[in-house]
Scaffold this motif. Structure first.
Motif, mmCIF file in Angstrom:
data_model
loop_
_atom_site.group_PDB
_atom_site.id
_atom_site.type_symbol
_atom_site.label_atom_id
_atom_site.label_comp_id
_atom_site.label_asym_id
_atom_site.label_seq_id
_atom_site.Cartn_x
_atom_site.Cartn_y
_atom_site.Cartn_z
ATOM 1 N N MET A 211 0.852 -1.183 0.000
ATOM 2 C CA MET A 211 0.000 0.000 0.000
ATOM 3 C C MET A 211 0.891 1.237 0.000
ATOM 4 S SD MET A 211 -3.183 0.738 2.554
ATOM 5 C CE MET A 211 -4.501 -0.052 1.667
ATOM 6 N N ASN B 120 -0.429 7.759 1.796
ATOM 7 C CA ASN B 120 -1.638 8.508 1.469
ATOM 8 C C ASN B 120 -1.301 9.996 1.339
ATOM 9 O OD1 ASN B 120 -4.133 9.876 1.534
ATOM 10 N ND2 ASN B 120 -5.071 8.184 2.612
ATOM 11 N N TYR C 78 -2.811 12.721 3.864
ATOM 12 C CA TYR C 78 -2.615 12.449 5.294
ATOM 13 C C TYR C 78 -2.871 13.670 6.177
ATOM 14 C CZ TYR C 78 1.964 14.663 4.845
ATOM 15 O OH TYR C 78 2.964 15.568 4.622
ATOM 16 N N ASP D 119 -9.190 -4.534 17.683
ATOM 17 C CA ASP D 119 -7.887 -4.127 17.154
ATOM 18 C C ASP D 119 -7.497 -2.687 17.466
ATOM 19 O OD1 ASP D 119 -7.669 -6.667 16.124
ATOM 20 O OD2 ASP D 119 -8.417 -6.101 14.141
ATOM 21 N N THR E 29 1.647 6.806 7.066
ATOM 22 C CA THR E 29 2.324 5.558 7.421
ATOM 23 C C THR E 29 2.402 4.700 6.165
ATOM 24 O OG1 THR E 29 0.273 4.464 8.107
ATOM 25 C CG2 THR E 29 1.495 5.667 9.811
ATOM 26 N N PHE E 30 3.318 3.742 6.163
ATOM 27 C CA PHE E 30 3.564 2.954 4.958
ATOM 28 C C PHE E 30 2.437 1.987 4.619
ATOM 29 C CE2 PHE E 30 7.877 4.404 5.924
ATOM 30 C CZ PHE E 30 8.209 4.929 4.681
ATOM 31 N N ASP E 31 1.485 1.802 5.527
ATOM 32 C CA ASP E 31 0.347 0.929 5.233
ATOM 33 C C ASP E 31 -0.885 1.719 4.795
ATOM 34 O OD1 ASP E 31 -0.412 2.115 7.602
ATOM 35 O OD2 ASP E 31 -0.775 0.249 8.676
ATOM 36 N N GLY E 32 -0.701 3.012 4.471
ATOM 37 C CA GLY E 32 -1.820 3.841 4.033
ATOM 38 C C GLY E 32 -2.531 4.559 5.161
ATOM 39 N N GLY E 33 -2.050 4.390 6.379
ATOM 40 C CA GLY E 33 -2.656 5.035 7.536
ATOM 41 C C GLY E 33 -2.084 6.413 7.805
ATOM 42 N N LYS F 272 -5.753 3.530 10.899
ATOM 43 C CA LYS F 272 -5.468 2.459 9.942
ATOM 44 C C LYS F 272 -6.599 2.404 8.926
ATOM 45 C CE LYS F 272 -1.793 0.645 11.910
ATOM 46 N NZ LYS F 272 -0.514 0.607 11.278
ATOM 47 N N TYR G 55 -11.307 4.775 7.847
ATOM 48 C CA TYR G 55 -10.225 4.526 8.792
ATOM 49 C C TYR G 55 -10.809 4.189 10.153
ATOM 50 C CZ TYR G 55 -7.379 6.872 5.328
ATOM 51 O OH TYR G 55 -6.754 7.196 4.171
#
Length: 130
Positions: free
Chosen positions: A1, A4, A7, A39, A79-83, A109, A115
């Motif tokens: 991913m 973003n 952000y 989570d 963040t590198f996961d799209g968050g 996330k 999110y």
């Protein structure tokens, strides 16, 4: 991913929505919708909590009704996961207590097209010098 590119707007929009609900005693229970049932993690003044039900149990136990909040800064990073990582610096006053500086960190996330708040760390900036 991928990272973003929105952000900063996502971070500022989240903070605005979160505090609008949290700071209104009638709406506060709706904050649960930002968290995952399993989570999401919160550290509130050093107490660690997992999952939306336990997070809301903690937030519901807070006895203040009125919050006056001044936000000094909202800093966000992708963040590198799209968050989105969000750091909030501000000052708040609960009921008639004296105002205190605080900091709060959120990690959002991605989940589908939206999110959820995976991590939330809140701390009053009170220094015990004794």
């Amino acid at each position: 991913m991928a990272l973003n590119p929105q952000y900063d707007d996502i971070g500022k929009g989240f903070v605005q929505q979160y505090y609008a609900l949290f700071d209104d005693p009638v709406q506060r229970a709706n904050v649960v919708n930002f968290y995952s049932a399993t989570d999401s993690f919160m550290t509130f003044e050093g107490v660690q909590i997992q999952g939306a039900p336990k997070i809301m149990e903690k937030l519901s136990s807070l006895t203040f009704q009125k919050i006056t909040r001044v936000i000094t800064a909202v800093d966000s990073q992708p963040t590198f996961d799209g968050g989105v990582l969000i750091n909030v610096l501000g000052r708040l006053q609960c009921d008639e207590d004296p105002p205190h500086a605080y900091s709060q960190v959120f990690i959002l996330k991605p989940l589908g097209g939206t999110y959820f708040c995976a991590h939330d760390i809140f701390r009053l900036n009170i220094h015990n010098t004794a």
